[in-house]
Design a protein around this motif. Structure first.
Motif, PDB file in Angstrom:
ATOM      1  N   GLU A  71       1.044   7.261   4.611  1.00  0.00           N
ATOM      2  CA  GLU A  71       1.622   7.910   3.403  1.00  0.00           C
ATOM      3  C   GLU A  71       3.027   8.418   3.687  1.00  0.00           C
ATOM      4  N   GLN A 118       5.439   5.620   3.583  1.00  0.00           N
ATOM      5  CA  GLN A 118       5.744   5.302   2.187  1.00  0.00           C
ATOM      6  C   GLN A 118       6.710   6.335   1.600  1.00  0.00           C
ATOM      7  N   ASP A 141      10.055   6.100  -0.784  1.00  0.00           N
ATOM      8  CA  ASP A 141      10.123   6.733  -2.103  1.00  0.00           C
ATOM      9  C   ASP A 141      11.253   7.758  -2.189  1.00  0.00           C
ATOM     10  N   ASN A 155      10.589   0.158   6.227  1.00  0.00           N
ATOM     11  CA  ASN A 155       9.961   1.378   6.769  1.00  0.00           C
ATOM     12  C   ASN A 155       9.064   1.123   7.975  1.00  0.00           C
TER      13      ASN A 155
END
Ligand code: GAL
Length: 381
Positions: free
Chosen positions: A173, A176, A180, A359
């Motif tokens: 997460e 990610q 974002d 990433n």
């Protein structure tokens, strides 16, 4: 000239790794992003050009790249912190990282600072803050605790310094969130699930599927790394999953943390052998350092690897690959620190030069068995 050499060296290294991967026989696990090197895409075009044309094309490409890139590598300051220098595998990694930054990228040795995190997150945090104060351009960080990533990222991001995390993977997460929130952070590593699966397959591919005493059940001991680390978690889980997927009935006799350390690997195995004796068919170690310790304990107990017990590790340390060749160990898995170090350094430079960086970058593992151990040895020695 320097960049020309770099392209050739990368292409060569990548071809060797690719051919080894082919020898491994198994399909690589799914990867999250681009492969380690871009040399594969360049290969067909290169094959059609003559040596002279190739040299000229590369030089032109290098000149063009230099113009676009802007920042002179000699001016770039790279701050590196390794979770602890006492780790065998991370020592190989760190030496390769420095070598590549200096010899292939052109960063000045005095502009690279490599700190020992001493397995202490507080100590490492201080090192990172010093890099920030001293205005480093980019950091390459092997976290002591992957769970510290949010703090590290926040502080580096606030200071405008990109971070390349290596070896200890932060939460998915979080990876990610970097995308974002447009944060300049990436992870370069290897998918530990793949290494665990390869270990299990190495045992499952034996004629007796690891059932040394032939009683129908493969009884094993699991010598774990540091269980906070996903590498340890996945290798523990996936090695056994691969074995059971091959239809093998298993029983776990011992599972203990050895923190990637040879002495602990030796102690855990020695205790397990005195407690469970001949019942033990397989010793799974999450890394090679612990497997070397396990081998000492196995030999001290008068047992013989590949005759009455099997032993597998991960990393492909030179000594272990030699043991695989001479039958003293059953197998290992090559943890490609060349690919990982090169990718980490390349992505650090991409950040500095304002290029797009994904990433996550995963470098494939390679199975090491008696069939290809000689080839692997050539590559790493
Ligand atoms: C693993 C490696 C271990 C140890 C660990 C440190 O990938 O297999 O030997 O170096 O990283 O996090």
């Amino acid at each position: 000239m320097r960049l020309t050499r770099k392209v050739t060296a990368m292409a060569l290294a990548s071809c060797m790794v690719l051919s080894l991967a082919a020898c491994g026989g198994s399909k690589p696990a799914e990867t999250t992003a681009a492969p380690a090197t871009e040399a594969t895409t360049a290969a067909p075009a290169e094959a059609e050009t003559t040596a002279a044309a190739k040299e000229e094309a590369e030089t032109t490409a290098a000149d063009a790249a230099a113009t676009v890139e802007g920042k002179d590598p000699a001016e770039v300051k790279v701050g590196i912190s390794i979770y602890q220098f006492a780790d065998n595998f991370m020592t190989l990694y760190r030496e390769e990282l420095k070598k590549y930054l200096v010899e292939e990228i052109g960063v000045k040795e005095e502009n690279i600072s490599i700190m020992d995190g001493k397995n202490d997150q507080g100590e490492q945090m201080n090192q990172i803050r010093n890099f920030i104060t001293q205005g480093y351009d980019v950091m390459i960080i092997n976290l002591v605790q992957a769970s510290s990533e949010p703090t590290v990222t926040e502080e580096c991001n606030a200071a405008g310094i990109p971070v390349v995390y290596i070896n200890r993977e932060p939460e998915a997460e979080r990876e990610q969130a970097w995308v974002d929130e447009g944060i300049k952070a990436t992870y370069v590593g290897a998918d530990a699930r793949q290494s665990g699966t390869f270990q299990g397959e190495e045992i499952a591919e034996l004629e007796n599927k690891g059932d040394a005493d032939g009683d129908g059940v493969v009884r094993y001991i699991m010598v774990q790394g540091d269980p906070e680390n996903v590498d340890a978690q996945y290798r523990t889980e996936k090695s056994i999953e691969a074995l059971t997927a091959a239809g093998v009935e298993v029983e776990e006799l011992v599972k203990m943390r050895g923190d990637w350390d040879q002495t602990k690997g030796q102690e855990i195995t020695a205790n397990a052998l005195s407690q469970h004796g001949a019942k033990i068919d397989v010793v799974f170690c999450n890394n090679d350092a612990m497997a070397l310790g396990a081998l000492q304990a196995i030999e001290a107990a008068g047992r013989k690897v590949n005759e009455d017990i099997y032993l597998v590790g991960v990393d492909a340390l030179v000594e272990v690959v030699e043991h695989v060749m001479n039958g003293k160990m059953t197998g290992t898995v090559f943890n490609d620190y060349f690919g990982q170090a090169h990718t980490a350094a390349d992505k650090a430079m991409d950040f500095v030069n304002g290029k797009d960086v994904d990433n996550v970058y995963m470098v494939d593992y390679v199975k090491v068995t008696p069939e290809n151990a000689g080839e692997v040895l050539e590559l790493i020695k």
